[in-house]
Write a protein that holds these residues in place. Structure first.
Motif, PDB file in Angstrom:
ATOM      1  N   ASP B 269      88.882  52.254  58.932  1.00  0.00           N
ATOM      2  CA  ASP B 269      87.437  52.414  58.967  1.00  0.00           C
ATOM      3  C   ASP B 269      86.901  52.475  60.397  1.00  0.00           C
ATOM      4  OD1 ASP B 269      85.407  52.951  57.313  1.00  0.00           O
ATOM      5  OD2 ASP B 269      84.614  50.920  57.247  1.00  0.00           O
ATOM      6  N   ALA B 270      87.771  52.864  61.340  1.00  0.00           N
ATOM      7  CA  ALA B 270      87.342  52.926  62.738  1.00  0.00           C
ATOM      8  C   ALA B 270      87.360  54.371  63.224  1.00  0.00           C
ATOM      9  CB  ALA B 270      88.260  52.056  63.599  1.00  0.00           C
ATOM     10  N   LEU B 271      86.969  54.585  64.468  1.00  0.00           N
ATOM     11  CA  LEU B 271      86.997  55.915  65.094  1.00  0.00           C
ATOM     12  C   LEU B 271      86.188  56.954  64.336  1.00  0.00           C
ATOM     13  CD1 LEU B 271      90.684  56.544  66.225  1.00  0.00           C
ATOM     14  CD2 LEU B 271      88.786  55.716  67.565  1.00  0.00           C
ATOM     15  N   LYS B 272      85.134  56.520  63.638  1.00  0.00           N
ATOM     16  CA  LYS B 272      84.429  57.462  62.769  1.00  0.00           C
ATOM     17  C   LYS B 272      83.802  58.614  63.525  1.00  0.00           C
ATOM     18  CE  LYS B 272      83.130  54.408  59.031  1.00  0.00           C
ATOM     19  NZ  LYS B 272      81.987  53.761  58.364  1.00  0.00           N
ATOM     20  N   ILE B 273      83.035  58.270  64.563  1.00  0.00           N
ATOM     21  CA  ILE B 273      82.276  59.311  65.251  1.00  0.00           C
ATOM     22  C   ILE B 273      83.221  60.293  65.927  1.00  0.00           C
ATOM     23  CG2 ILE B 273      80.638  59.714  67.109  1.00  0.00           C
ATOM     24  CD1 ILE B 273      79.388  57.035  66.361  1.00  0.00           C
ATOM     25  N   TRP B 274      84.271  59.726  66.502  1.00  0.00           N
ATOM     26  CA  TRP B 274      85.264  60.554  67.169  1.00  0.00           C
ATOM     27  C   TRP B 274      85.913  61.520  66.163  1.00  0.00           C
ATOM     28  CZ3 TRP B 274      86.832  62.829  71.197  1.00  0.00           C
ATOM     29  CH2 TRP B 274      88.172  63.189  71.380  1.00  0.00           C
TER      30      TRP B 274
END
Lengths: 390, 668
Positions: B269-274
Motif C-alpha cells: 500500500d505504499a509508493l502510490k503516487i509514484w
C-alpha cells in the motif's frame, strides 16, 4: 450501382450499435461503492492469509503481521467518509443519455461514412474477377489474362500485338515497347510494328525521339520507304537534333507524295510551319478532321497524349481515354458521313467494354449510310469482327 | 461490399467510442449507476465493430481485392497465403487498425473481467480508454484510412515490402502492440484514480497483472524483433540503438519499473503516487514510440515538415494525452493518500532503487533518441547519437541495477537486513568468482572486464536460485521437508526468480557475443574454403532457385567440424520481381547456444562471391534470456492469489534500540 443489401446491412449495424447503448440504460442497477469494493478486497486478503498460513507459506508470526496490516487498512477504509453513496440513476439523465446515443450514433455513422465511404464501388476479389466471363468490362483483368497466356506461350505473337497498344493506352509505355519488340521477334518485322514501337519509345521519352526510336523508324522506312508515321517522326528527330533542313526536306517530300485529303496533312504542315518553312502552296488545308497523329488506319493516342497518360493517375487516365472517345463521338454527331470514324468509335467502345454503345455506333453508321451497299458490308464485317452478333 | 461494411463498422466504432468516452464519465461525475453501467456493453460492442472491421480488411487482403487502395499498395496475388494475412498490418494504415483493435480488445477485457471493480473506477477507466479510441479512430479515418477504394481496380498489386515477407511479421507487430497498448490499461486506471482523487484497494490488484501481461508481450515482441533483424537484415547485429528499437525499449523500461512499484503498492500500500506517475509515463512512452514510428519523422525530418498531416495529428494526440495526464497528475497527486511506511533498507527500498535506475535509463535512451531529431528540426544540423553514447549511459545505469537484482527478493518487507542478505548470497558470489576465473582461463585471459561481466551474469542466476532455495529452506532442513516447502513456494516467487534468472542469461549472451565473436570476410569462388570457430566451410556451388514470388541465387557451403561433415549451410540473395527489390537470406547454424552466421554479398562476373561468416558464441542466450524473463512474467501472472506483504516481525532478539521507529522512506 449502390446495392440495397449493403444499406440494409448498414441499417442493421447502426441498430445494433444503438442497442448497445440503450440496453444498459434500460436496466436498473445499484452502484458498487468504493468502500464496499475496498472492504471486499480486504476481506479476500484476510482469507488469503489464513489459507497461506494453513498451507505453510506463512509462519504464524508472518501471518499475524499480515493480518495486522490488513486490519489497519480496513480501519482506514471504514474511517473514510464515503461520499459515494449508493446512488440510483435519475430518469432525466437516462433519457438524455439515450437521446444522445440515438442521435449521435446514426449521425456520426452516416455523416462520416457519406464523406469517406464509397458504397457505389463493388468489391472485386481477384479470384471472382478472373472467373468472370471475359466481357471486356475489366481491362486490367483482360491484360492480366493475356499476360498469363503469354508467359505460358511466349511465342504467341498475336498476344503481344493485342497487348502492346493496350499497354500504351494504360500508360505502361515500357511494357508496351517490350510487347512490340516481342511481336517483331515472333511475327517478323512490319512497318506498323516498327512505327508503333518507335512512337511508344518517343512517348516514353516525353516526346523527344530517342536513339532506339530512330532505329525503329529507320527499320520501318527500310521496309516501306513511303511509311508515313515513321518518316514524320524521323523528321521530328532531325528537327530535335538541330538538322532543320533535313526535317523540312523529309516533310516536304511527304506532302508532295501524299494525296490532297490525306488525314495527316495538317499535322505535317503544322510541323513545317513550326520549322520555319512554309508548307508548299497548293496543299489545301481544308479543315480536315482533327486527327491527333498521322495514323491512317488504327486510331490511337498521339505520342503527347500517351506521355501525358503515363504521368496520370488511373482515374485521370480513364478520364483521358473517355475524353478521346467522346471527342470522336461529338465530331461524328456533327459530321455523320464518316464511315471510318463510326467504325473506330464502335471498336473503341468495344475495347472499353461497352457492347451496347459499340452496337449503337454501328447502328448510327447504318443510318448515316443507308443505301450505301459497300458501307453496309463493311459495317456488317465490323459487327462480326467485334463479336456484336447479327 | 465487405470493404464498405468494414469501413462502416469502423465509423460506428468511432461513434460508440464517443459514447464510451462521454456517458460513463458523466455517470461517474453524477454518481449515476445506470449511466456508468453503459461503459461495459458499449466497449464490448466497440470491440465487436473494430474486430469486424479488422476482419474485413484481412478478408480483402486474402482475397486480393484490388479495388481497395491499401491492398494494391501492399499485396500481390502470388504472395504465399500467410503473407497476404500479414500484409494486413505490414503497412501504416493496417498497423494503425491493429493498434486500435488491440486497444479495443483490452477495453473489452476490462469490461468483461472488471466485475469486482468499484463502479466509478471502472466507468472512468473505460471512459479514458474510450477517449484514446476516439483519438486514434479519428486519426485512422481521416489520415490513414485503409478502406480507400479505387474505381477501376488494377489486376495486380505492388506487393508487400520483401523485407517484411517473413514469418516474423506475423508475430512481432501483434506482440509489440499487445505490449504497447496493454499499457493503456495502467494509464486508464491511473487517470481514473486521478479523476476521482483516490486510489481504491482494487486499483493495485488490477494494475499489476495487466501491466505484467503487457510487459510479457512487450518483452517477447522486442526479443522477436531483435532476432528478426538479426537473421533478416544480413548484418548479424541484434541491437542497433536505432530509434525504432529505442521506441519499444523506452516503454519496456518504464513498464519494468511500473511492474516493480506496483508490487510495492499491491503488497504494502505504499509508493502510490509514484506508481500512478509511472503508469502515465509508461503509456506516454508507448504513444511517443507510436509517434516516432508512424509519423514518418524518422524517415526524414524534412519530409515530415513538408507533409505533416499525419505527424501533426499524432503529435496532437500525444500532446493532449501526455500533457493532459501530467497536468491532471500535478493537480490531483496531492489528494492521493500516502500509503505504508518503510525503512530505506527493505524490499520496498530495493524496489525504489530499481525504479530510480530504470527511469534514469529510460531518460538516457529518451535523450539519445529524440535529441538528434529535435536538433535537426530547429537547426538543420544532422547528428547521429550512436552506440557509444547508449553503451556508456545506458550500460552504466544498468550495471549497478543488475548487480542489485539478487539482493532485492531476499530483502524483507518494511525493514531489511543488508548484511544478512549478503551472507545468504555468499554461495552465489563464490559461484560467480569461479565463473570469472574459468572464463578468463578458457579465453586465455581475454578482456578482464568481459570475464567479470560473465561472472555478474552468473551471480544473478545463482542469486535467483538462492532466493528459491532460501524459501524452501534447502540446506537448513531435510531434503523431504525442503521439497515439500518448495512445492509450497508461491508461483509469483518462482516468477520473480525465473525473470531475474532470464536477465542473467541475457547478460551472459550479450557479453559473449560482443566480446568473443569471430568474423571472416572473404571473396570466394567454388571450391574455396576457410575455417572459423573450429568449423570448416567449403564453397560447394551457387545455384538459381525460384520461390512463389521471387528468384534467388543461393550459395551452398559444406560444413565440417574436425573433419566430420555436418551437412550444408546456405546463404542466398532473393530478388522480388514485383518490387524490383532484393533481400539477403542468411544461413544460420546453431551449435548448442552458439551460432554460425553466414551471409552472401555481391557476385562478381568472374564467379567470385563475397562472403561474411561470423561465429557468435552463446548468442542465442540473448533471446532465450528474454524468453525466460517473460516466462517468469507468465508464472507470476498465473499466481492469482491476493498479495499482502508480510513484514518480518521484529524478532525476539531486539537490538539496543528496542524497536526502531521505521523511518519513512523518501519514496513519495
Amino acid at each position: 450501382m449502390t446495392s440495397a443489401p449493403l444499406f440494409v446491412a448498414f441499417a442493421a449495424m447502426t441498430a445494433i450499435a444503438i442497442m448497445a447503448v440503450l440496453w444498459p440504460l434500460s436496466r436498473r442497477r445499484l452502484a458498487r461503492s468504493e468502500r464496499a469494493a475496498d472492504l471486499a478486497v480486504y476481506r479476500d486478503q484476510l482469507a488469503e492469509v489464513v489459507r497461506d498460513q494453513a498451507a505453510g507459506r506463512l509462519s504464524a508470526e508472518q501471518a499475524e503481521a499480515a493480518r495486522i496490516e490488513v486490519n489497519r487498512r480496513i480501519l482506514a477504509a471504514g474511517a473514510r467518509d464515503d461520499a459515494a453513496g449508493e446512488g440510483t440513476g435519475s430518469t432525466g439523465r437516462r433519457r438524455a443519455a439515450a437521446l444522445f446515443a440515438l442521435l449521435l450514433v446514426p449521425a456520426v455513422g452516416a455523416g462520416l461514412y457519406m464523406t469517406l465511404g464509397s458504397p457505389a464501388v463493388p468489391g472485386a476479389p481477384l479470384a471472382a474477377r478472373l472467373a468472370a466471363p471475359p466481357d471486356g468490362n475489366d481491362i486490367a483483368i483482360l491484360v492480366r489474362r493475356v499476360e498469363e497466356h503469354l508467359s505460358a506461350n511466349p511465342n504467341d505473337g498475336r498476344g503481344y500485338e493485342i497487348l502492346a497498344p493496350v499497354y500504351a493506352r494504360l500508360g505502361r509505355l515500357d511494357d508496351s515497347a517490350q510487347a512490340y519488340r516481342a511481336a517483331i521477334r515472333t511475327l517478323g518485322p512490319s512497318v506498323e510494328r516498327y512505327s508503333a514501337l518507335g512512337e511508344v519509345l518517343t512517348a516514353a521519352a516525353d516526346g523527344m525521339v530517342p536513339q532506339d526510336a530512330v532505329k525503329a523508324f529507320t527499320a520501318a522506312v527500310d521496309i516501306d520507304p513511303r511509311a508515313v508515321k515513321a518518316r514524320y517522326f524521323l523528321g521530328l528527330a532531325a528537327e530535335q537534333d538541330g538538322r532543320k533542313a533535313d526535317a523540312v526536306a523529309l516533310w516536304r517530300s511527304m506532302l508532295d507524295e501524299a494525296s490532297a485529303n490525306a488525314p495527316w496533312r495538317p499535322l505535317v504542315e503544322a510541323a513545317l510551319t513550326r520549322a520555319g518553312a512554309a508548307p508548299k502552296a497548293g496543299a489545301p488545308n481544308t479543315g480536315a478532321p482533327a486527327v491527333s497523329a498521322p495514323q491512317a488506319a488504327a486510331p490511337g493516342p498521339s505520342a503527347e497524349d500517351v506521355a501525358a497518360a503515363q504521368q496520370a493517375t488511373p482515374e485521370q487516365r480513364s478520364a483521358m481515354v473517355m475524353g478521346m472517345v467522346s471527342r470522336l463521338e461529338e465530331r461524328l454527331a456533327a459530321e455523320p458521313k464518316d464511315l471510318d470514324g463510326w467504325l473506330r468509335l464502335a471498336r473503341a467502345w468495344s475495347v472499353l467494354g461497352d457492347k451496347a454503345k459499340a452496337g449503337a455506333a454501328l447502328q448510327s453508321a447504318m443510318t448515316a449510310f443507308t443505301g450505301d451497299e459497300d458501307a453496309g458490308r463493311r459495317i456488317e464485317a465490323a459487327r462480326a469482327d467485334l463479336g456484336l452478333g447479327g | 461490399m465487405i470493404a464498405e461494411l468494414g469501413h462502416y463498422a469502423l465509423v460506428l466504432a468511432l461513434a460508440l467510442s464517443l459514447v464510451q468516452m462521454v456517458v460513463p464519465f458523466w455517470g461517474a461525475r453524477k454518481d449515476d449507476p445506470v449511466l456508468m453501467g453503459v461503459a461495459a456493453p458499449v466497449s464490448l460492442m466497440m470491440l465487436a465493430f473494430v474486430t469486424f472491421s479488422f476482419g474485413a480488411l484481412m478478408t480483402v487482403y486474402v482475397t486480393s481485392d484490388f479495388s481497395v487502395l491499401n491492398v494494391v499498395e501492399n499485396s500481390h496475388s502470388r504472395m504465399p497465403l500467410i503473407y497476404k494475412f500479414t500484409s494486413t498490418w505490414g503497412n501504416h494504415e493496417g498497423s494503425m487498425l491493429l493498434w486500435v483493435f488491440v486497444l479495443a480488445l483490452f477495453g473489452g477485457l476490462v469490461a468483461l473481467f472488471g466485475g469486482n471493480l468499484p463502479d466509478r473506477l471502472k466507468a472512468n477507466a473505460l471512459a479514458v480508454q474510450g477517449a484514446i479510441a476516439v483519438a486514434f479512430l479519428t486519426f485512422i479515418l481521416f489520415t490513414s484510412n485503409p478502406f480507400t477504394r479505387i474505381i477501376s481496380p488494377p489486376a495486380e498489386g505492388r506487393s508487400l515490402n520483401p523485407i517484411l515477407q517473413d514469418p516474423g511479421l506475423a508475430i512481432h507487430p501483434p506482440l509489440l502492440y499487445l505490449g504497447y497498448v496493454g499499457l493503456s490499461i495502467a494509464f486508464a486506471f491511473a487517470m481514473a484514480a486521478l479523476i476521482e482523487g483516490r486510489i481504491d484497494a482494487a486499483w493495485a490488484r488490477w494494475v499489476r497483472p495487466w501491466t505484467l501481461a503487457a510487459w510479457v508481450f512487450l518483452t517477447l515482441g522486442i526479443a522477436m524483433g531483435s532476432y528478426w533483424a538479426y537473421y533478416e537484415l544480413g548484418w548479424g547485429g541484434w541491437w542497433f540503438w536505432d530509434p525504432v528499437e529505442n521506441a519499444s525499449l523506452m516503454p519496456w523500461l518504464a513498464a519494468t519499473a511500473l511492474l516493480h512499484s506496483a508490487v510495492v503498492m499491491e503488497k504494502r500500500d505504499a509508493l502510490k503516487i509514484w506508481t500512478v506517475l509511472l503508469a502515465i509515463l509508461a503509456f506516454s512512452l508507448s504513444l511517443i514510440g507510436t509517434f516516432l514510428v508512424r509519423s514518418g519523422v524518422l524517415t526524414s525530418v524534412h519530409a515530415f515538415a513538408t507533409d505533416p498531416a499525419r505527424g501533426v495529428f499524432i503529435l496532437g494526440i500525444l500532446t493532449f494525452f501526455i500533457g493532459g495526464s501530467l497536468l491532471l497528475f500535478a493537480l490531483r497527486a496531492g489528494d492521493l493518500r500516502q500509503g505504508g511506511i518503510f525503512a530505506p533498507v527493505s524490499r520496498e527500498g530495493a524496489l525504489v532503487m530499481n525504479n530510480l535506475f530504470l527511469t534514469a535509463a529510460t531518460a538516457a535512451v529518451f535523450v539519445g533518441t529524440l535529441y538528434p531529431l529535435a536538433l535537426e528540426m530547429i537547426s538543420d544540423a544532422k547528428i547521429t547519437v550512436g552506440p557509444p553514447f547508449f553503451n556508456i549511459t545506458f550500460g552504466g545505469l544498468m550495471l549497478p541495477l543488475v548487480f542489485a537484482i539478487p539482493f532485492g527478493p531476499l530483502m524483507a518487507w518494511k525493514r531489511g537486513d543488508l548484511l544478512g542478505v549478503a551472507q545468504r548470497l555468499t554461495v552465489a558470489a563464490a559461484v560467480a568468482v569461479v565463473a570469472i576465473v574459468v572464463t578468463a582461463a578458457a579465453t586465455g585471459g581475454g578482456p578482464v572486464l568481459a570475464a567479470v561481466m560473465v561472472g555478474l551474469g552468473v551471480f544473478i542466476i545463482a542469486g535467483a536460485l538462492t532466493d528459491i532455495a532460501e524459501r524452501a529452506g534447502i540446506g537448513r532442513v531435510s531434503a523431504r521437508v525442503a521439497f515439500a516447502r518448495l512445492k509450497g513456494v508461491p508461483r509469483s516467487a518462482f516468477g520473480t526468480a525465473v525473470a531475474h534468472l532470464g536477465v542473467g542469461v541475457c547478460l551472459i549472451g550479450i557479453v559473449c557475443e560482443t566480446t568473443w565473436s569471430q568474423e571472416h570476410i572473404a571473396s570466394m569462388k567454388v571450391g574455396d574454403s576457410f575455417t572459423i570457430g573450429s568449423h570448416d566451410l567449403t564453397f560447394l556451388r551457387i545455384e538459381n532457385r525460384t520461390g512463389a514470388n521471387f528468384t534467388a541465387r543461393t550459395a551452398v557451403f559444406g560444413l565440417s567440424t574436425d573433419g566430420e561433415p555436418e551437412g550444408n549451410i546456405e546463404a542466398s540473395r532473393r530478388n522480388f520481381e514485383a518490387r524490383q527489390m532484393g533481400t539477403t537470406e542468411s544461413g544460420i547454424r546453431t551449435f548448442g547456444f552458439s551460432q554460425l552466421y553466414l551471409s552472401m554479398g555481391e557476385e562478381t562476373p568472374d564467379g567470385h562471391i563475397s562472403v561474411r561468416a561470423t561465429w557468435k558464441p552463446l548468442v542465442t542466450l540473448i533471446w532465450l534470456g528474454a524468453v525466460v524473463m517473460s516466462l517468469g512474467g507468465c508464472l507470476s501472472l498465473a499466481d492469482r492469489r491476493l498479495r499482502v506483504g508480510a513484514p518480518r516481525p521484529a524478532k525476539a532478539k531486539p537490538r539496543q534500540d528496542k524497536r526502531p521507529a521505521p523511518q519513512p522512506a523518501p519514496a513519495e
